[in-house]
Design an enzyme around this catalytic site. Structure first.
Site, PDB file in Angstrom:
ATOM      1  CB  SER A 125      -0.975  -0.211   1.174  1.00  0.00           C
ATOM      2  OG  SER A 125      -2.008   0.979   1.128  1.00  0.00           O
ATOM      3  CG  ASP A 191      -6.195  -3.148  -3.870  1.00  0.00           C
ATOM      4  OD1 ASP A 191      -6.653  -2.342  -3.539  1.00  0.00           O
ATOM      5  OD2 ASP A 191      -5.168  -3.770  -3.373  1.00  0.00           O
ATOM      6  CG  HIS A 203      -5.748  -2.409  -0.115  1.00  0.00           C
ATOM      7  ND1 HIS A 203      -4.745  -2.125  -0.958  1.00  0.00           N
ATOM      8  CD2 HIS A 203      -5.293  -1.360   0.882  1.00  0.00           C
ATOM      9  CE1 HIS A 203      -3.839  -1.661  -0.700  1.00  0.00           C
ATOM     10  NE2 HIS A 203      -3.999  -0.914   0.692  1.00  0.00           N
TER      11      HIS A 203
END
Length: 226
Positions: A125, A191, A203
């Site tokens: 991320s 995602d 995610h």
């Protein structure tokens, strides 16, 4: 960028809240068996440098922890240590540049002390953005120090998960001439952070969807062939 920054911040905040306001990580270093006799004492054959995602507690995070564990198993016979990038991982998405500086500084420091240690870089991320910046790919999430090009041969692999760079239409394998051939990105279907999808659960799925295992296998193969 297909997903507005405000939307990304809102999603990450929601994901952190859903896991209790912070995602617990396991801090490095971790050790494997074996050693490189050409390295000074205290130097590993492989050092994994991983940046956690937004809202996660300090450490390797929910994705970095299983990734490092799998990679250590895949590299049986080599010593493997890990370093959790020291940065805020803030929900406002403003700390990736500082994280890149810490990642770069750590690689430079270890490389100077351990002339035969190879590196595996990774992130999840916002931590993937940390990695992007550290290897010299500009993003809209900040700027920071990059790893010197002279050390690129010491980086055996780059593996990232849920990389926001994809929302700009870029990917490490094609955006980086230095690292592209030894990089792999993982993006779960749906995602919102890397696929412009609408499935927030996607995610958070990297620790359990098999992609950390696949990423570790890729990195291990690169280490063994370097």
């Amino acid at each position: 960028m297909a997903l507005k920054t405000g939307t990304l911040i809102s999603f990450v905040a929601m994901a952190a809240a859903a896991t209790g306001g912070g995602l617990a990580g396991c801090p490095g270093p971790s050790g494997g068996s074996g050693s490189n006799p050409a390295n000074p004492a205290g130097c590993a054959d492989v050092e994994v440098v991983f940046a956690r995602g937004s809202g996660e507690l300090p450490g390797l995070g929910i994705t970095g922890t299983p990734f490092v564990s799998s990679l250590t198993s895949d590299l049986a016979g080599k010593s493997v240590t890990s370093y959790a990038v020291n940065y805020a991982a803030d929900l406002a998405q403003t700390s990736a540049g500082a994280g890149a500086t810490d990642m770069s500084n750590h690689v430079v420091s270890v490389a100077a002390k351990c002339p035969n240690t190879e590196f595996v870089l990774g992130g999840y991320s916002q931590g993937a953005s940390v990695t992007d910046i550290a290897i010299g790919i500009p993003t809209l999430l900040g700027s920071g120090t990059t790893i010197p090009a002279s050390l690129a041969p010491r980086v055996a692999a780059v593996v990232v998960f849920g990389n926001p760079l994809a929302l700009y239409g870029q990917h490490i394998p094609t955006a980086s001439s230095l690292y592209g051939s030894k990089a792999q990105e993982f993006c779960a279907a749906g995602d919102p952070v890397c696929a412009n999808g609408a499935n927030g659960v996607a995610h958070l799925s990297y620790p359990t969807n098999g992609m950390t295992t696949q990423g570790a296998a890729f990195a291990a193969a690169k280490v063994k062939s370097s």
